[in-house]
Write an enzyme that holds these catalytic residues in place. Structure first.
Site, short mmCIF file in Angstrom:
data_model
loop_
_atom_site.label_atom_id
_atom_site.label_comp_id
_atom_site.label_asym_id
_atom_site.label_seq_id
_atom_site.Cartn_x
_atom_site.Cartn_y
_atom_site.Cartn_z
N HIS A 18 0.82 -1.22 0.00
CA HIS A 18 0.00 0.00 0.00
C HIS A 18 0.86 1.27 0.00
O HIS A 18 1.14 1.85 1.05
CB HIS A 18 -0.92 -0.03 1.22
CG HIS A 18 -2.04 0.95 1.16
ND1 HIS A 18 -3.23 0.75 1.80
CD2 HIS A 18 -2.15 2.15 0.55
CE1 HIS A 18 -4.03 1.78 1.58
NE2 HIS A 18 -3.39 2.65 0.82
N ASP A 112 -9.44 2.78 -3.96
CA ASP A 112 -9.23 3.75 -2.88
C ASP A 112 -10.53 4.15 -2.19
O ASP A 112 -10.79 5.32 -1.98
CB ASP A 112 -8.48 4.98 -3.40
CG ASP A 112 -7.05 4.62 -3.74
OD1 ASP A 112 -6.25 4.58 -2.81
OD2 ASP A 112 -6.78 4.32 -4.91
N HIS A 139 -10.45 -0.49 0.66
CA HIS A 139 -10.00 0.54 1.61
C HIS A 139 -10.99 0.76 2.75
O HIS A 139 -10.60 1.25 3.81
CB HIS A 139 -9.75 1.86 0.89
CG HIS A 139 -8.54 1.82 0.02
ND1 HIS A 139 -7.42 2.56 0.27
CD2 HIS A 139 -8.28 1.10 -1.09
CE1 HIS A 139 -6.51 2.31 -0.66
NE2 HIS A 139 -7.00 1.43 -1.50
N HIS A 192 -5.49 -0.99 5.48
CA HIS A 192 -5.43 -0.18 6.70
C HIS A 192 -6.58 -0.42 7.71
O HIS A 192 -7.37 0.50 7.98
CB HIS A 192 -5.29 1.31 6.40
CG HIS A 192 -6.13 1.88 5.29
ND1 HIS A 192 -7.47 1.64 5.18
CD2 HIS A 192 -5.80 2.69 4.25
CE1 HIS A 192 -7.93 2.29 4.12
NE2 HIS A 192 -6.94 2.91 3.53
N ASN A 238 -6.87 9.04 6.35
CA ASN A 238 -7.99 8.12 6.15
C ASN A 238 -7.48 6.68 6.22
O ASN A 238 -6.58 6.36 5.45
CB ASN A 238 -8.62 8.29 4.76
CG ASN A 238 -9.33 9.61 4.60
OD1 ASN A 238 -9.51 10.35 5.54
ND2 ASN A 238 -9.72 9.90 3.37
N ASP A 265 0.55 2.75 3.60
CA ASP A 265 -0.33 3.83 3.14
C ASP A 265 0.45 5.14 2.99
O ASP A 265 -0.07 6.23 3.25
CB ASP A 265 -1.54 4.02 4.05
CG ASP A 265 -2.70 4.73 3.34
OD1 ASP A 265 -2.58 4.98 2.12
OD2 ASP A 265 -3.71 5.03 3.99
N PRO A 283 -6.03 14.21 3.48
CA PRO A 283 -5.67 13.08 4.33
C PRO A 283 -4.45 12.33 3.80
O PRO A 283 -4.32 12.14 2.59
CB PRO A 283 -6.92 12.20 4.26
CG PRO A 283 -7.60 12.56 2.98
CD PRO A 283 -7.24 13.98 2.69
O1 DOR Z 1 -5.11 9.08 4.06
C1 DOR Z 1 -5.08 8.55 2.96
N1 DOR Z 1 -4.57 9.18 1.89
N2 DOR Z 1 -5.59 7.32 2.84
C2 DOR Z 1 -5.69 6.73 1.61
O2 DOR Z 1 -5.91 5.56 1.53
C3 DOR Z 1 -5.48 7.57 0.41
C4 DOR Z 1 -4.37 8.47 0.67
C5 DOR Z 1 -4.01 9.43 -0.43
O3 DOR Z 1 -4.03 9.06 -1.61
O4 DOR Z 1 -3.61 10.53 -0.11
ZN ZN Z 2 -4.10 4.57 0.72
ZN ZN Z 3 -7.27 4.02 1.75
#
Ligand code: DOR
Ligand code: ZN
Ligand code: ZN
Ligand code: ZN
Length: 391
Positions: A18, A112, A139, A192, A238, A265, A283
């Site tokens: 990931h 995602d 996800h 995650h 996330n 992640d 995020p």
């Molecule tokens: O916090 C996150 N950001 N979780 C994810 O799974 C996607 C990721 C992103 O692409 O920034």
């Molecule tokens: Zn991710």
């Molecule tokens: Zn994710």
């Protein structure tokens, strides 16, 4: 090259199921080259680059580019993850078979968090994936169940006035997809895992003989929502940072195999996308270069895993789950090997700009850790020596 490995731990090269690299689309925050350097520095010899690029990795053109560029850079095998649907929240299944048959040989597909909106899409994706022999990664980030979800729903978010994101958002999708995978005769991988309830559901599903696997991130093993007090956008991720009881449950689950492996992640973001108000910050957190140090601190130091166990959760299990046959098996004499050397007694302090990633959004800024990757070998070639990336 001679490496003095006295007092160090030799492990099989790490595999990250990931990783978000930002090529194509946001090369100002990470490229396949900079992300490969970050991965090598973190002890990785293979990473899986998630599909939420721009354009989305929903065609063999994009997935083959990702694989070829990774091979050209030569620091780590960058395996493309394909999108399940055309576009990230698409209503049409992507050409998974074509992506699987390309030079990138896509083994895993993901949206995602988006394909979860539609249970029918997920069911069809699982049926198709099982026929193709590929893996669907879920996800479980959406639906969020509240309109303003930015932080874990609990006392901290309530006190800070941040929109809450309940555990049930994740858990309801994990439960649903366990049942859908059972009915489709498919395998599903949960990205995650972040709650104690998800751990209970995984136990139940595995007990039923359902082919479900799961990963946990280093940040969900170390950090909790008490970090949000400062409203610093660097802590927005996330799924959100949960409570201490969730952290403890995730550690125990990784130790006993309920959660199979570690996935970083790794999510690079530009300064301007992280420095704003918490609810506006994107995020995601950097993860590749700090993963081993956090596993040492959260799992090895408290006696939850020995180094044999670290080899399992960082390398062998992810390789097995995603289907990398050359990883995590005994190597023959003279065979070029993927290896990671770890100094278990090496103090170092994290400093964003000193990381190989272009982006600096590490939540561990100025934190000191006790273990460090000192060398990485990709098929016998050193990609990291004395913690320095060999470009
Ligand atoms: O916090 C996150 N950001 N979780 C994810 O799974 C996607 C990721 C992103 O692409 O920034
Ligand atoms: Zn991710
Ligand atoms: Zn994710
Ligand atoms: Zn600093």
């Amino acid at each position: 090259t001679v490496v003095d490995a006295a007092g160090q731990i030799l492990l099989p090269g790490f595999v990250d199921m990931h990783t978000h690299l930002r090529e194509p689309g946001r090369e100002d925050t990470e490229t396949i080259e900079s992300g490969s350097a970050a991965a090598a520095a973190g002890g990785y010899t293979a990473v899986f680059a998630m599909a939420n690029t721009s354009p989305v990795a929903d065609s063999v053109v994009v997935t083959d580019h990702v694989w070829r560029r990774g091979q050209e850079v030569g620091l780590v095998d960058v395996h493309p993850v394909g999108a399940v649907t055309v576009g990230l929240a698409g209503t049409q299944l992507a050409e998974m078979a074509t992506m699987a048959a390309g030079v990138g040989q896509v083994k895993m597909f993901s949206d995602d968090g988006h394909c979860v909106h539609d249970p029918l899409m997920m069911r069809r994706a699982l049926e198709y994936s099982s026929a193709l022999g590929v893996l669907i990664a879920q996800h479980a980030e959406e639906p969020r169940l509240t309109v303003d979800a930015v932080a874990h729903e609990g006392p901290t978010a309530a006190r800070l006035g941040l929109g809450g994101w309940p555990r049930a958002a994740e858990e309801s999708i994990v439960a649903r997809d366990a049942l859908l995978a059972r009915d489709a005769g498919a395998r599903v991988h949960i990205c995650h895992a972040s709650t104690a309830g998800t751990v209970e559901l995984l136990k139940w599903a595995k007990g039923q003989g359902i082919s479900i696997t799961a990963e946990v991130t280093p940040h969900h093993l170390l950090l909790d929502d008490s970090r949000l007090e400062t409203y610093d956008g660097v802590n927005r991720v996330n799924p959100p940072l949960r409570e201490r009881s969730d952290v403890e449950a995730l550690r125990a689950a990784l130790a006993d195999g309920t959660v199979d492996c570690v996935g970083t992640d790794h999510a690079p973001h530009a300064e301007q996308d992280k420095c704003c108000e918490f609810a506006q910050a994107r995020p995601g957190m950097l993860g590749l270069e700090t993963a081993l140090a956090i596993i040492a601190q959260t799992m090895v130091e408290p006696g939850l895993l020995d180094w044999r166990g670290v080899a399992r959760v960082m390398s062998e299990r992810p390789a097995e789950i995603v289907g990398l046959p050359d990883q995590g098996r005994p190597i023959a004499v003279g065979e070029p090997a993927n290896l990671t050397l770890v100094d278990p007694n090496h103090e170092w302090t994290v400093h964003g700009p000193a990381l190989a990633s272009i982006a600096n959004n590490t939540p561990y800024e100025a934190m000191t850790f006790g273990a460090k990757v000192t060398a990485t070998l990709l098929r016998g070639r050193p990609t990291v020596l004395g913690s320095v990336v060999q470009r």
